[in-house]
Design an enzyme around this catalytic site. Structure first.
Site, PDB file in Angstrom:
ATOM      1  N   SER A   1      17.515 -22.378 -16.834  1.00  0.00           N
ATOM      2  CA  SER A   1      16.082 -22.082 -16.967  1.00  0.00           C
ATOM      3  C   SER A   1      15.721 -22.209 -18.440  1.00  0.00           C
ATOM      4  O   SER A   1      16.599 -22.106 -19.312  1.00  0.00           O
ATOM      5  CB  SER A   1      15.826 -20.638 -16.510  1.00  0.00           C
ATOM      6  OG  SER A   1      14.567 -20.188 -16.974  1.00  0.00           O
TER       7      SER A   1
ATOM      8  N   TYR B   1      17.649 -11.451 -15.604  1.00  0.00           N
ATOM      9  CA  TYR B   1      17.464 -12.896 -15.417  1.00  0.00           C
ATOM     10  C   TYR B   1      17.728 -13.636 -16.734  1.00  0.00           C
ATOM     11  O   TYR B   1      18.463 -14.626 -16.771  1.00  0.00           O
ATOM     12  CB  TYR B   1      16.035 -13.177 -14.928  1.00  0.00           C
ATOM     13  CG  TYR B   1      15.777 -14.618 -14.554  1.00  0.00           C
ATOM     14  CD1 TYR B   1      16.166 -15.114 -13.310  1.00  0.00           C
ATOM     15  CD2 TYR B   1      15.142 -15.495 -15.435  1.00  0.00           C
ATOM     16  CE1 TYR B   1      15.924 -16.436 -12.957  1.00  0.00           C
ATOM     17  CE2 TYR B   1      14.895 -16.809 -15.087  1.00  0.00           C
ATOM     18  CZ  TYR B   1      15.279 -17.285 -13.854  1.00  0.00           C
ATOM     19  OH  TYR B   1      15.048 -18.591 -13.504  1.00  0.00           O
TER      20      TYR B   1
HETATM   21  P1  NAD Z   1      13.745 -20.344  -4.579  1.00  0.00           P
HETATM   22  O1  NAD Z   1      13.561 -18.897  -4.430  1.00  0.00           O
HETATM   23  O2  NAD Z   1      13.000 -21.258  -3.670  1.00  0.00           O
HETATM   24  O3  NAD Z   1      15.264 -20.762  -4.533  1.00  0.00           O
HETATM   25  C1  NAD Z   1      16.346 -19.883  -4.745  1.00  0.00           C
HETATM   26  C2  NAD Z   1      17.300 -20.087  -3.596  1.00  0.00           C
HETATM   27  O4  NAD Z   1      18.480 -19.336  -3.823  1.00  0.00           O
HETATM   28  C3  NAD Z   1      16.692 -19.580  -2.266  1.00  0.00           C
HETATM   29  O5  NAD Z   1      16.855 -20.577  -1.276  1.00  0.00           O
HETATM   30  C4  NAD Z   1      17.527 -18.357  -1.951  1.00  0.00           C
HETATM   31  O6  NAD Z   1      17.666 -18.122  -0.577  1.00  0.00           O
HETATM   32  C5  NAD Z   1      18.849 -18.740  -2.601  1.00  0.00           C
HETATM   33  N1  NAD Z   1      19.692 -17.569  -2.847  1.00  0.00           N
HETATM   34  C6  NAD Z   1      19.331 -16.397  -3.424  1.00  0.00           C
HETATM   35  N2  NAD Z   1      20.374 -15.565  -3.448  1.00  0.00           N
HETATM   36  C7  NAD Z   1      21.420 -16.232  -2.884  1.00  0.00           C
HETATM   37  C8  NAD Z   1      22.761 -15.897  -2.623  1.00  0.00           C
HETATM   38  N3  NAD Z   1      23.242 -14.688  -2.949  1.00  0.00           N
HETATM   39  N4  NAD Z   1      23.564 -16.827  -2.038  1.00  0.00           N
HETATM   40  C9  NAD Z   1      23.082 -18.052  -1.692  1.00  0.00           C
HETATM   41  N5  NAD Z   1      21.811 -18.409  -1.913  1.00  0.00           N
HETATM   42  C10 NAD Z   1      20.984 -17.508  -2.499  1.00  0.00           C
HETATM   43  O7  NAD Z   1      13.327 -20.664  -6.096  1.00  0.00           O
HETATM   44  P2  NAD Z   1      13.649 -21.937  -6.999  1.00  0.00           P
HETATM   45  O8  NAD Z   1      12.608 -21.936  -8.050  1.00  0.00           O
HETATM   46  O9  NAD Z   1      13.860 -23.150  -6.187  1.00  0.00           O
HETATM   47  O10 NAD Z   1      15.013 -21.497  -7.715  1.00  0.00           O
HETATM   48  C11 NAD Z   1      16.167 -22.327  -7.768  1.00  0.00           C
HETATM   49  C12 NAD Z   1      16.840 -22.144  -9.120  1.00  0.00           C
HETATM   50  O11 NAD Z   1      15.976 -22.640 -10.130  1.00  0.00           O
HETATM   51  C13 NAD Z   1      17.139 -20.692  -9.480  1.00  0.00           C
HETATM   52  O12 NAD Z   1      18.419 -20.597 -10.062  1.00  0.00           O
HETATM   53  C14 NAD Z   1      16.070 -20.366 -10.496  1.00  0.00           C
HETATM   54  O13 NAD Z   1      16.471 -19.370 -11.401  1.00  0.00           O
HETATM   55  C15 NAD Z   1      15.927 -21.718 -11.178  1.00  0.00           C
HETATM   56  N6  NAD Z   1      14.671 -21.853 -11.914  1.00  0.00           N
HETATM   57  C16 NAD Z   1      13.470 -21.885 -11.281  1.00  0.00           C
HETATM   58  C17 NAD Z   1      12.313 -22.017 -12.038  1.00  0.00           C
HETATM   59  C18 NAD Z   1      10.947 -22.052 -11.410  1.00  0.00           C
HETATM   60  O14 NAD Z   1       9.944 -21.969 -12.149  1.00  0.00           O
HETATM   61  N7  NAD Z   1      10.819 -22.184 -10.089  1.00  0.00           N
HETATM   62  C19 NAD Z   1      12.376 -22.120 -13.420  1.00  0.00           C
HETATM   63  C20 NAD Z   1      13.617 -22.083 -14.027  1.00  0.00           C
HETATM   64  C21 NAD Z   1      14.768 -21.962 -13.282  1.00  0.00           C
END
Ligand code: NAD
Length: 269
Positions: A152, A165
């Site tokens: 991130s 986080y």
């Molecule tokens: P999201 O909530 O759609 O995806 C997260 C996924 O992780 C979900 O499908 C959830 O079910 C799964 N998950 C959570 N806990 C889990 C566990 N214990 N075991 C297996 N799966 C698990 O949100 P996203 O934005 O797609 O996030 C994906 C990644 O991207 C994350 O690591 C997040 O920190 C990172 N990220 C997202 C953003 C953003 O703005 N969306 C920015 C920076 C980083």
């Protein structure tokens, strides 16, 4: 992209958001995909449907295979079981995408220990344990492999109210570099992408409210949030042989968010 066809990729947390887009993109590039999900079988099935549609269109059998594999990345037993299921089905593993992640919002002095442990347990410990089990498999196969961590912008930007986080993503930066250095001589590449504000379910708090989204986007030099597909494109590149000489790097994909936007105009004449 070069070198992806016929490879096997495991994507954690692939039932939604960025993980879902990565699974679809890697299938489109010809990878077999193992779609890990924790709770949402329905989401994982959607990922599979879209991935196979993207990869094969109307063709029934185009060589790309998929697998749905339940498991909680904060649970060591689950991770071992997921790895075993993937290797049994595909005969090996070539690419791990450490995508699963959660966040909680609370003043740092009020975060309960179990909540802190839960976020670190999924985002950092989970990513490490998945990488550890994957590297064992890579070393056994003796043909290298690729790990990509979904970090991130908060790998480098401190994030008040999200201390666990921020710590998890800061740690992920060093996880990426440490593993990259340790295994570079065995053909294992470890990189990360660092998304900025991206439209996914994790950001429902502002993506479903146009006024809040406008506030978020006002802080982004390019003036808009990113999409999961833009993140997936960079992951496909880093996983491919086009990136064969890249290891230990975090690629920031953030519309300029990490460029100190406040310095766009001079502060004094
Ligand atoms: P999201 O909530 O759609 O995806 C997260 C996924 O992780 C979900 O499908 C959830 O079910 C799964 N998950 C959570 N806990 C889990 C566990 N214990 N075991 C297996 N799966 C698990 O949100 P996203 O934005 O797609 O996030 C994906 C990644 O991207 C994350 O690591 C997040 O920190 C990172 N990220 C997202 C953003 C953003 O703005 N969306 C920015 C920076 C980083």
């Amino acid at each position: 992209m070069k070198g992806l066809k016929g490879k096997t990729a495991l994507i954690t947390g692939a039932s939604s958001g960025i993980g879902q887009a990565i699974a679809i993109r890697l299938a489109e590039e010809g990878c077999n995909i193992a779609i890990n999900y924790r709770k949402s079988l329905e989401g994982a099935e959607d990922t599979e449907d879209m991935a196979m549609q993207q990869a094969c269109g109307q063709v029934e059998s185009c060589g790309v295979q998929s697998l749905l594999v339940q498991g909680d990345v904060s649970n060591e037993e689950d991770i071992r079981e997921v790895m075993k299921t993937v290797v049994d089905k595909f005969g090996g593993l070539d690419i791990l995408i450490n995508n699963a992640g959660i966040q909680t919002e609370r003043a740092s002095h009020e975060v309960p220990t179990d909540e802190f442990d839960r976020v670190i347990g999924v985002n950092l410990r989970g990513a490490y344990l998945c990488a550890r089990e994957t590297i064992k498999q890579f070393l056994m196969q003796q043909r290298g492999g690729v790990i990509i961590n979904i970090s991130s912008v908060h790998e480098v930007i401190p994030r008040p109210m999200y201390v666990s986080y921020s710590i998890s993503k800061g740690g992920m930066g060093n996880l990426t570099k440490t593993l990259a250095l340790e295994y570079a001589d065995r053909g294992i590449r470890v990189n990360a992408i660092a998304p900025g504000a991206t439209i996914t379910p994790i950001n429902e708090a502002w993506t479903e409210d146009p006024a809040k989204q406008a506030v978020v986007e006002s802080h982004i030099p390019m003036g808009r949030a990113g999409t999961s597909e833009e993140m997936a494109a960079a992951v496909a590149f880093l996983a491919s042989d086009e990136a064969a000489y890249i290891t230990g790097q975090t690629l920031f994909i953030d519309g300029g968010l990490t460029l100190y936007a406040d310095f766009r105009e001079a502060w004094s004449a």
